[in-house]
Design an enzyme around this catalytic site. Structure first.
Site, PDB file in Angstrom:
ATOM      1  N   ASP A  67       0.826  -1.205   0.000  1.00  0.00           N
ATOM      2  CA  ASP A  67       0.000   0.000   0.000  1.00  0.00           C
ATOM      3  C   ASP A  67       0.861   1.256   0.000  1.00  0.00           C
ATOM      4  O   ASP A  67       0.511   2.266  -0.620  1.00  0.00           O
ATOM      5  CB  ASP A  67      -0.917   0.004   1.219  1.00  0.00           C
ATOM      6  CG  ASP A  67      -2.119  -0.910   1.045  1.00  0.00           C
ATOM      7  OD1 ASP A  67      -2.237  -1.538  -0.031  1.00  0.00           O
ATOM      8  OD2 ASP A  67      -2.937  -1.007   1.979  1.00  0.00           O
ATOM      9  N   GLY A  68       1.998   1.213   0.698  1.00  0.00           N
ATOM     10  CA  GLY A  68       2.857   2.387   0.768  1.00  0.00           C
ATOM     11  C   GLY A  68       3.364   2.811  -0.597  1.00  0.00           C
ATOM     12  O   GLY A  68       3.481   4.013  -0.875  1.00  0.00           O
ATOM     13  N   ASN A 141      -3.889   9.003   2.522  1.00  0.00           N
ATOM     14  CA  ASN A 141      -4.277   8.337   3.765  1.00  0.00           C
ATOM     15  C   ASN A 141      -4.523   9.306   4.919  1.00  0.00           C
ATOM     16  O   ASN A 141      -5.654   9.487   5.346  1.00  0.00           O
ATOM     17  CB  ASN A 141      -3.205   7.325   4.191  1.00  0.00           C
ATOM     18  CG  ASN A 141      -3.563   5.906   3.832  1.00  0.00           C
ATOM     19  OD1 ASN A 141      -4.536   5.661   3.127  1.00  0.00           O
ATOM     20  ND2 ASN A 141      -2.786   4.962   4.300  1.00  0.00           N
ATOM     21  N   ASP A 171      -0.804  11.964  22.653  1.00  0.00           N
ATOM     22  CA  ASP A 171       0.422  11.737  21.893  1.00  0.00           C
ATOM     23  C   ASP A 171       0.356  12.431  20.538  1.00  0.00           C
ATOM     24  O   ASP A 171       1.384  12.704  19.919  1.00  0.00           O
ATOM     25  CB  ASP A 171       0.642  10.243  21.674  1.00  0.00           C
ATOM     26  CG  ASP A 171       1.215   9.551  22.907  1.00  0.00           C
ATOM     27  OD1 ASP A 171       1.462  10.234  23.918  1.00  0.00           O
ATOM     28  OD2 ASP A 171       1.409   8.317  22.846  1.00  0.00           O
ATOM     29  N   TYR A 184      -3.469   3.953  10.118  1.00  0.00           N
ATOM     30  CA  TYR A 184      -3.159   4.358  11.495  1.00  0.00           C
ATOM     31  C   TYR A 184      -4.425   4.685  12.270  1.00  0.00           C
ATOM     32  O   TYR A 184      -4.556   4.378  13.462  1.00  0.00           O
ATOM     33  CB  TYR A 184      -2.223   5.568  11.442  1.00  0.00           C
ATOM     34  CG  TYR A 184      -1.508   5.913  12.730  1.00  0.00           C
ATOM     35  CD1 TYR A 184      -1.667   5.163  13.892  1.00  0.00           C
ATOM     36  CD2 TYR A 184      -0.636   6.997  12.770  1.00  0.00           C
ATOM     37  CE1 TYR A 184      -0.997   5.490  15.056  1.00  0.00           C
ATOM     38  CE2 TYR A 184       0.042   7.338  13.932  1.00  0.00           C
ATOM     39  CZ  TYR A 184      -0.147   6.582  15.072  1.00  0.00           C
ATOM     40  OH  TYR A 184       0.519   6.914  16.223  1.00  0.00           O
ATOM     41  N   ASN A 185      -5.392   5.295  11.605  1.00  0.00           N
ATOM     42  CA  ASN A 185      -6.656   5.634  12.250  1.00  0.00           C
ATOM     43  C   ASN A 185      -7.305   4.415  12.898  1.00  0.00           C
ATOM     44  O   ASN A 185      -7.790   4.473  14.033  1.00  0.00           O
ATOM     45  CB  ASN A 185      -7.601   6.251  11.218  1.00  0.00           C
ATOM     46  CG  ASN A 185      -9.026   6.357  11.704  1.00  0.00           C
ATOM     47  OD1 ASN A 185      -9.384   7.227  12.481  1.00  0.00           O
ATOM     48  ND2 ASN A 185      -9.875   5.461  11.236  1.00  0.00           N
ATOM     49  N   LEU A 186      -7.310   3.300  12.180  1.00  0.00           N
ATOM     50  CA  LEU A 186      -7.915   2.078  12.712  1.00  0.00           C
ATOM     51  C   LEU A 186      -7.131   1.561  13.918  1.00  0.00           C
ATOM     52  O   LEU A 186      -7.716   1.157  14.927  1.00  0.00           O
ATOM     53  CB  LEU A 186      -7.972   1.012  11.617  1.00  0.00           C
ATOM     54  CG  LEU A 186      -8.570  -0.336  11.999  1.00  0.00           C
ATOM     55  CD1 LEU A 186     -10.027  -0.189  12.411  1.00  0.00           C
ATOM     56  CD2 LEU A 186      -8.447  -1.328  10.845  1.00  0.00           C
ATOM     57  N   SER A 187      -5.804   1.597  13.824  1.00  0.00           N
ATOM     58  CA  SER A 187      -4.969   1.130  14.928  1.00  0.00           C
ATOM     59  C   SER A 187      -5.168   1.977  16.182  1.00  0.00           C
ATOM     60  O   SER A 187      -5.030   1.480  17.300  1.00  0.00           O
ATOM     61  CB  SER A 187      -3.487   1.160  14.523  1.00  0.00           C
ATOM     62  OG  SER A 187      -3.242   0.306  13.429  1.00  0.00           O
TER      63      SER A 187
END
Length: 285
Positions: A67-68, A141, A171, A184-187
């Site tokens: 994906d990156g 993203n 943070d 990252y949002n999901l994590s």
């Protein structure tokens, strides 16, 4: 479509083997193809692919990696009117959905125009310091404001359409697109959004209060995040990242302005399976 560019990640595609295999197949079918590596051979770091280096008439950009790799390509080529599709040699692959074993079938369908296109919204962000824009960029993203190397929580005043939403001690804060909702949002405990929807998700990272949670905003909303005073005024370690790779150091008093970008990323979809099924397959029980 018969005119392609391939962008590969040599760490995922050793010696550009798969990229060259795809390119050879495209040429054998009568198409045209240019090949680019987005990793700098000397430094080993990500390298920008200049849109001026691509032929003007390129119709489709195939990325080889994860994906990156597709995220980098979408950001680098945001001014090009092209369709993106990703061949996955990474892990989850929410964006890069084509398995390498399906490469020839995928190219056949691209040649036959047997696909549909999803237009994904992007975000644009600016770092404003003493009234001047000192950094800017677009993302597919997310834009993440983070405490960086400072182990103390940071204070961020969040304004939406010039109205104070709240003072966050955390943070950091994630501002994500629907495409970025599964990253990252999901994590960080944020919600998942359908990738072709138009909204902006705000998710605090490890907030230092009980009540802070994710909020979903309209695509029309404009955010200004004011960076509070560092715990040690002479030591500034906080930063803002644009899709994880473009990282800029921020200091007390900086303002990060975020809004929907004018550009969108067009993703070619070959698989008719639903996004919800993909969620279940990749991160479900």
């Amino acid at each position: 479509m018969k005119k392609y560019a391939i962008i590969t990640n040599k760490y995922k595609d050793e010696k550009e083997q798969l990229a060259r295999q795809i390119s050879d197949y495209i040429v054998a079918k009568g198409g045209e193809c240019s090949l680019f590596n987005n990793v700098d051979d000397e430094t080993g770091e990500y390298r920008i692919v200049n849109h001026m280096d691509l032929p003007e008439d390129v119709e489709c950009v195939i990325t080889v990696g994860g994906d990156g790799t597709l995220l980098h390509a979408a950001k680098d080529l945001k001014s090009k009117d092209v369709v993106f599709i990703g061949v996955n040699k990474g892990t989850l692959g929410f964006l890069a959905e084509i398995h390498q074993d399906q490469m020839e079938e995928a190219v056949d369908r691209l040649f036959a125009d047997d696909f549909h296109v999803e237009s994904r919204m992007m975000l644009e962000g600016e770092v404003i310091r003493q009234g001047k824009v000192v950094y800017s960029g677009n993302v597919l993203n997310e834009i993440v404001i983070h405490r960086g190397g400072d182990f103390a929580v940071t204070t961020l005043d969040v304004f939406v359409n010039n109205q104070l939403l709240g003072k966050y001690k955390a943070d950091g804060i994630i501002l994500a697109t629907p495409t970025g909702s599964t990253a990252y949002n999901l994590s960080a405990g944020g919600p998942v959004a359908m990738p072709d929807s138009k909204m902006i998700l705000l998710t605090p990272i490890c907030p230092h209060t009980i009540g802070n949670m994710s909020i979903i905003f309209s695509k029309k909303d404009v955010f200004e995040i004011c960076v509070g005073q560092a715990k040690h005024p002479k030591i500034e370690r906080r930063n803002v990242s644009f899709d994880g790779d473009s990282i800029f150091d921020i200091i007390s008093g900086d303002i990060i302005r975020v809004r929907k970008a004018k550009e969108e990323t067009k993703i070619a979809k070959l698989d008719d399976s639903s996004f919800l099924q993909a969620i279940k397959d990749k991160i479900g029980d």
